[in-house]
Structures are given as structure tokens and as C-alpha cells.
Design a protein around this motif. Structure first.
Motif, PDB file in Angstrom:
ATOM      1  N   ARG A  39     -11.398   0.174  -2.289  1.00  0.00           N
ATOM      2  CA  ARG A  39     -11.435   1.233  -3.318  1.00  0.00           C
ATOM      3  C   ARG A  39     -12.869   1.461  -3.791  1.00  0.00           C
ATOM      4  O   ARG A  39     -13.306   2.589  -3.987  1.00  0.00           O
ATOM      5  CB  ARG A  39     -10.536   0.858  -4.490  1.00  0.00           C
ATOM      6  CG  ARG A  39      -9.060   1.198  -4.219  1.00  0.00           C
ATOM      7  CD  ARG A  39      -8.214   0.954  -5.438  1.00  0.00           C
ATOM      8  NE  ARG A  39      -7.799  -0.432  -5.517  1.00  0.00           N
ATOM      9  CZ  ARG A  39      -7.943  -1.216  -6.593  1.00  0.00           C
ATOM     10  NH1 ARG A  39      -8.496  -0.763  -7.689  1.00  0.00           N
ATOM     11  NH2 ARG A  39      -7.532  -2.465  -6.562  1.00  0.00           N
ATOM     12  N   CYS A  83      -8.452   3.603   4.343  1.00  0.00           N
ATOM     13  CA  CYS A  83      -8.616   2.200   3.963  1.00  0.00           C
ATOM     14  C   CYS A  83      -8.438   1.302   5.188  1.00  0.00           C
ATOM     15  O   CYS A  83      -7.643   1.608   6.081  1.00  0.00           O
ATOM     16  CB  CYS A  83      -7.556   1.885   2.913  1.00  0.00           C
ATOM     17  SG  CYS A  83      -7.514   0.179   2.407  1.00  0.00           S
ATOM     18  N   GLU A 105      -3.994  -2.333  -6.110  1.00  0.00           N
ATOM     19  CA  GLU A 105      -3.648  -1.237  -7.005  1.00  0.00           C
ATOM     20  C   GLU A 105      -3.627   0.079  -6.228  1.00  0.00           C
ATOM     21  O   GLU A 105      -4.674   0.736  -6.084  1.00  0.00           O
ATOM     22  CB  GLU A 105      -4.691  -1.174  -8.122  1.00  0.00           C
ATOM     23  CG  GLU A 105      -4.267  -0.329  -9.284  1.00  0.00           C
ATOM     24  CD  GLU A 105      -5.291  -0.453 -10.422  1.00  0.00           C
ATOM     25  OE1 GLU A 105      -5.735  -1.574 -10.723  1.00  0.00           O
ATOM     26  OE2 GLU A 105      -5.630   0.583 -10.984  1.00  0.00           O
ATOM     27  N   PRO A 106      -2.479   0.463  -5.716  1.00  0.00           N
ATOM     28  CA  PRO A 106      -2.425   1.734  -4.990  1.00  0.00           C
ATOM     29  C   PRO A 106      -2.923   2.874  -5.868  1.00  0.00           C
ATOM     30  O   PRO A 106      -2.632   2.913  -7.058  1.00  0.00           O
ATOM     31  CB  PRO A 106      -0.933   1.904  -4.676  1.00  0.00           C
ATOM     32  CG  PRO A 106      -0.377   0.530  -4.728  1.00  0.00           C
ATOM     33  CD  PRO A 106      -1.176  -0.210  -5.760  1.00  0.00           C
ATOM     34  N   CYS A 115       0.812  -1.217   0.000  1.00  0.00           N
ATOM     35  CA  CYS A 115       0.000   0.000   0.000  1.00  0.00           C
ATOM     36  C   CYS A 115       0.847   1.269   0.000  1.00  0.00           C
ATOM     37  O   CYS A 115       0.293   2.375   0.011  1.00  0.00           O
ATOM     38  CB  CYS A 115      -0.904   0.025   1.222  1.00  0.00           C
ATOM     39  SG  CYS A 115      -2.012  -1.375   1.278  1.00  0.00           S
ATOM     40  N   CYS A 118      -0.074   4.780  -1.517  1.00  0.00           N
ATOM     41  CA  CYS A 118      -1.473   4.841  -1.970  1.00  0.00           C
ATOM     42  C   CYS A 118      -2.159   6.042  -1.329  1.00  0.00           C
ATOM     43  O   CYS A 118      -2.125   6.237  -0.109  1.00  0.00           O
ATOM     44  CB  CYS A 118      -2.218   3.564  -1.599  1.00  0.00           C
ATOM     45  SG  CYS A 118      -3.943   3.620  -2.122  1.00  0.00           S
ATOM     46  N   CYS A 128      -8.434  -5.081  -1.187  1.00  0.00           N
ATOM     47  CA  CYS A 128      -8.025  -3.807  -1.775  1.00  0.00           C
ATOM     48  C   CYS A 128      -9.102  -3.281  -2.732  1.00  0.00           C
ATOM     49  O   CYS A 128      -9.526  -2.130  -2.639  1.00  0.00           O
ATOM     50  CB  CYS A 128      -6.693  -3.969  -2.510  1.00  0.00           C
ATOM     51  SG  CYS A 128      -6.172  -2.508  -3.426  1.00  0.00           S
ATOM     52  N   ASN A 179      -6.882  -1.282   5.294  1.00  0.00           N
ATOM     53  CA  ASN A 179      -5.761  -2.165   4.937  1.00  0.00           C
ATOM     54  C   ASN A 179      -4.983  -2.666   6.154  1.00  0.00           C
ATOM     55  O   ASN A 179      -4.290  -3.659   6.091  1.00  0.00           O
ATOM     56  CB  ASN A 179      -4.804  -1.459   3.964  1.00  0.00           C
ATOM     57  CG  ASN A 179      -4.110  -0.272   4.605  1.00  0.00           C
ATOM     58  OD1 ASN A 179      -4.417   0.110   5.727  1.00  0.00           O
ATOM     59  ND2 ASN A 179      -3.181   0.320   3.885  1.00  0.00           N
ATOM     60  N   LEU A 197      -5.164   6.489  -0.829  1.00  0.00           N
ATOM     61  CA  LEU A 197      -6.332   6.136  -0.009  1.00  0.00           C
ATOM     62  C   LEU A 197      -5.939   5.501   1.310  1.00  0.00           C
ATOM     63  O   LEU A 197      -6.798   5.109   2.097  1.00  0.00           O
ATOM     64  CB  LEU A 197      -7.235   5.170  -0.780  1.00  0.00           C
ATOM     65  CG  LEU A 197      -7.835   5.677  -2.082  1.00  0.00           C
ATOM     66  CD1 LEU A 197      -8.752   4.623  -2.685  1.00  0.00           C
ATOM     67  CD2 LEU A 197      -8.613   6.965  -1.849  1.00  0.00           C
TER      68      LEU A 197
HETATM   69  S1  SF4 Z   1      -6.808   0.935  -1.592  1.00  0.00           S
HETATM   70 FE1  SF4 Z   1      -6.196   0.309   0.449  1.00  0.00          FE
HETATM   71  S2  SF4 Z   1      -5.516  -1.814   0.177  1.00  0.00           S
HETATM   72 FE2  SF4 Z   1      -5.544  -0.903  -1.843  1.00  0.00          FE
HETATM   73  S3  SF4 Z   1      -3.466  -0.183  -2.167  1.00  0.00           S
HETATM   74 FE3  SF4 Z   1      -4.657   1.540  -1.349  1.00  0.00          FE
HETATM   75  S4  SF4 Z   1      -4.312   1.468   0.866  1.00  0.00           S
HETATM   76 FE4  SF4 Z   1      -3.695  -0.527   0.011  1.00  0.00          FE
END
Ligand code: SF4
Lengths: 349, 118
Positions: free
Chosen positions: A322, A295, B4-5, A286, A289, A318, A297, A291
Motif C-alpha cells: 500500500r 499488488c 487492510e483491503p 485481499c 481490495c 500488505c 499479494n 489495489l
Molecule cells: S494492499 Fe495488497 S495485500 Fe493489502 S489487502 Fe490489498 S491486495 Fe491484499
């Protein structure tokens, strides 16, 4: 301190997505008393969540626990996660009189994944239980699992649950080895969320608005600038799980995995084990990222059942995160433009 | 399905809350932050010192009541602490009759309670 008590590993339903093994293990009152001793030494109040398996199979133990707690000069709170099949007027009244918040696992039309041991359908029985619970606890929320097999029934199930009288529908997709999500199922899951989101928007300005935390929590992550201001992961040890033998784990999905024992009812917490878990980091995948702050995560529980590691994210998790953030943001934007005052009143308090 | 970041954020057309320092402190008193707050504070304090974090939990209690967190957290201190952790106060997830009941992580029902259903 808060503990989720896995009172038994037995259950009276056979849900297709369930990962629980049934060996007939049961928690003893002595184990609970030790936990109470541990908690009383360390805090001014103790919260118990009665969990299983199916906790109502151990209703007499629940009564003993509540009776015992009443003899102590200490504050307790109780809640329960149940499939509802063993609830009746007497037990619901008893639980409500003793301030046990009932969380009912009910999947609406998707309940067909949750068969009785003889293979028959459980929807009618659990719907009757829901009506009873809502009579005594009108704010009770449904706990609803969306499995890939039933994903097309997701939206209709939310409608069904709202018609039953739930004001809040808490959903989660099924995770783990029995949940075979693929791109097509995920696309259909998105359709379900889109439809629920549009119903949410339609009802938001009316008397029949309802709660749907799966999207609301994502709206809040934007408003409050990150997930840590909105939700929590039990790996922060705010709600430890305890297996029938009294071993303590950070959260539900860790239960019975020896490498994640962080203490016992008898000996208390093991400081070194606790620190290594609480400080676990977000997944490497991540990095960078945008998000990441919004998230889930970092949820060690979900990561563990999806990938076998607390700090590895799965592709499904993931994509799901999203998807939720995208739908929630569009929902937030539409609510904010149509009902700015109400939106602020509800989400910014 | 893939990991997929997301490299670039879309512009989001509903505002971020603008809060005073006090409100921010209060809002951050969700349990996810409790441990981090305590660890942060303990790491800045001499080992064994008591930490008290106080604040209102605005959305978690019907009456906006206070939450007080205090204690030595064993696992957050270089010397191992003294095993005395006390978290005091009433937060939403521990109150059965509260709208903001805890739901935990998404594997066991994610997120927070529902603001809309209150
Ligand atoms: S959306 Fe969440 S799980 Fe996916 S890459 Fe980004 S931080 Fe990681």
C-alpha cells in the motif's frame, strides 16, 4: 527454459537477514547436464542464473558449465547473483566475455548487516567489486536489501550506490523471520522511499536520472492496468530454482522444501505438482481490495517466507505494498505534470 | 501493521495507456502472462493441440523482436498433456545484456527492470 541454479549452499558472507543454511552441498556438472537435456527437449533456448549461497565459490563449475554449453547446438543465456567478494579483473572479464550478466548484491551504507566471517566490514571490498563490474557491464544494477535495523540508512545508501556508478538500484525490504519490522520501522521506511522518490523526481528530467524499479513498477501497474502486464511471479515457472541435488522448485524461496518439489533434473517436471502451484490464488484476506490488481499479494515466495503459506499475506507485506502504490502514484502524478512528454516516452513505450 | 483491503481507489492523475488490441496483446507477453495465456488457449483447444502465441515484446527487447511461444503444457490440460512445453523467443529476463532484466518477485528483487535507466 530458465533455471536458477543453487550451485552451493555455502557463502563467504554472514548477512544478518540471511535465512540460508550452510551445509557444504554443491551441485555437480552431471546435474546441470541433465537439466540441459530436459531443456533441450522442451525449448529452443536455456537461461541459467548462477545462484547460491555464493555462486563464485563454484567458479570452476561455472566455467565447466559454460564450456559444456558451448559444445551444444542450442542457445544459452547466463546471469549471476553474487556478493562480489570473489570477483577480480580476470573473472569479471571472463564472465562479461561470455555474456554472463552480473547482478551484484550490495547494500550501500546498509552493508554493515553483511559481515565477513571474521566479523569485519564488507563494504569496501564489495564497492571495489562494484566499480569493476560497472567498468565491464555499465548497465549492471545493484540488488539492495533494506533491513529494519538499517532502515535509516536507506536513502543515503541509494545515494552511495548512484555515486558508485549504478544507474539502477533495485531494492527489496528484508522479509522473513530475521526481519523484525514494526510500525516505527515501517514509518522510517516510508520516509526513505519518500526521499528516494523526491530525488527520482528531481533527476528525472536530467542526465543523471536513474532507475528505481520498486516505484517504477507500481507506476506501470496503473498505466498498464494491472500487475500481470508489468511484472511476474516466478511461481509461473518461468524461472525455476534447482537445488544442489537437482530438485526443481517454482522459485528461490521454495528451495529445499520437499512439499514444493515440482520435478527433478533426472525425471523432469511432475505435472500434478506443477498445476497445483501455478494456479494458486491471491490471498483470501485481499478479497475486494481495490489495489489487488497492482499488488504483489500473489507472490508465493514472499508469502511463504512471511507467513509459511503461499496464499497468505503478512501485515508487513500488505502495508508495504500500500505504501509503495501510494508513493508511486504521487511520483507518477508529479512527473506527468512536470514532464508529460518525457513521462510518456519513458513509461508508455 | 495490519492487512487492510483498500475499499475505494483514489483518483490518479496520470493516464492509463490506451492501446490497440495488438499492442495490448504484445504488452501482455510478459512471462507472468505466458503461462496464463497458454493455459487459457489450451483449455479452449482440443487436448494435445499445438498452441502458438506470437507477438512482439515491446519494452523487453532492444530491437522490439518477436517472441513465439508454442507447445503443449502438460499441467494445463485435462488429460495431462504430453509434457511438451516449448517457449521460444527472447524475452527480457533471459537476456543478460537487456535493460529489462528479470527481477522476479519482491522476495528476490521485485518488479521489472527500470524504464528510466534505459
Ligand atoms: S494492499 Fe495488497 S495485500 Fe493489502 S489487502 Fe490489498 S491486495 Fe491484499
Amino acid at each position: 527454459m530458465n533455471f536458477t541454479l543453487h550451485l552451493t549452499d555455502m557463502c563467504n558472507l554472514r548477512c544478518e537477514y540471511c535465512t540460508q543454511t550452510r551445509n557444504g552441498r554443491r551441485m555437480s556438472l552431471d546435474t546441470v547436464k541433465r537439466l540441459i537435456d530436459l531443456s533441450v527437449k522442451n525449448s529452443l533456448r536455456t537461461g541459467f542464473c548462477f545462484y547460491g549461497g555464493e555462486p563464485m565459490l563454484e567458479f570452476s563449475l561455472i566455467r565447466q558449465i559454460i564450456d559444456y554449453c558451448k559444445t551444444l547446438d542450442h542457445r544459452f543465456s547466463f546471469k549471476m547473483n553474487t556478493n562480489g567478494l570473489l570477483l577480480n579483473e580476470e573473472t569479471v572479464k571472463y564472465l562479461s566475455d561470455n555474456n554472463v550478466g552480473i547482478g551484484l548484491s550490495i547494500d550501500g551504507l546498509m552493508q554493515k548487516s553483511r559481515k565477513m566471517p571474521d566479523g569485519s566490514d564488507s563494504l569496501e571490498a564489495v564497492s571495489n567489486a562494484a566499480r569493476l563490474v560497472l567498468e565491464y557491464q555499465p548497465k549492471a544494477a545493484s540488488r539492495t536489501v533494506i533491513s529494519p535495523e538499517n532502515v535509516d540508512l536507506f536513502y543515503d545508501s541509494v545515494l552511495y550506490l548512484l555515486d558508485l556508478g549504478f544507474k539502477t538500484v533495485i531494492t527489496t525490504p528484508a522479509y522473513g523471520k530475521f526481519a523484525a519490522w514494526d510500525d516505527e520501522k515501517l514509518r522510517r521506511l516510508r520516509i526513505g522511499y519518500e526521499k528516494v522518490s523526491s530525488m527520482y523526481a528531481d533527476r528525472f528530467g536530467t542526465d543523471v536520472r536513474f532507475g528505481f524499479p520498486e516505484l517504477e513498477s507500481k507506476i506501470l501497474t496503473h498505466i498498464r492496468g494491472g500487475i500481470s502486464n508489468v511484472t511476474r511471479c516466478h511461481s509461473d515457472l518461468s524461472q525455476c530454482s534447482v537445488n544442489p541435488e537437482g530438485n526443481i522448485y517454482p522459485c528461490i524461496q521454495f528451495v529445499d522444501r520437499d512439499e514444493y518439489i515440482i520435478g527433478t533434473a533426472e525425471k523432469g517436471f511432475f505435472a500434478d505438482r506443477v498445476s497445483s502451484l501455478i494456479l494458486h490464488k491471491s490471498p483470501k484476506e485481499c478479497e475486494g481490495c481495490a489495489l489487488s490488481d497492482r499488488c504483489l499479494n500473489f507472490c508465493g515466495c514472499t508469502n511463504l517466507i512471511e507467513t509459511g503459506q503461499i496464499d497468505r499475506i503478512s501485515p508487513f507485506h500488505c502495508e508495504h505494498e500500500r505504501m509503495l502504490i501510494d508513493i508511486a502514484d504521487r511520483l507518477g502524478e508529479s512527473l506527468y505534470s512536470k514532464y508529460p512528454e518525457k513521462f510518456i516516452q519513458v513509461f508508455y513505450k | 501493521m495490519k492487512i487492510e483491503p483498500v475499499r475505494k481507489l483514489k483518483k490518479i492523475a496520470y493516464p492509463v495507456a490506451v492501446a490497440s488490441a495488438v499492442a495490448v496483446a504484445a504488452a501482455s507477453m510478459t512471462s507472468c502472462n505466458i503461462a496464463k495465456n497458454i493455459i487459457y488457449n489450451l483449455n479452449r483447444n482440443p487436448s494435445g493441440s499445438e498452441v502458438v502465441i506470437e507477438g512482439a515484446v515491446p519494452y523487453s527487447q532492444p530491437d522490439g523482436g518477436d517472441v513465439e511461444l508454442m507447445g503443449d503444457v502438460p499441467y494445463s490440460q485435462p488429460d495431462g498433456g504430453d509434457n511438451d512445453l516449448r517457449l521460444e523467443g527472447e524475452t527480457a529476463y533471459s537476456e543478460p545484456d537487456c535493460d529489462f532484466e528479470a527481477n522476479g518477485s519482491s522476495s528476490d528483487f521485485a518488479g521489472v527492470g527500470s524504464p528510466a535507466a534505459e
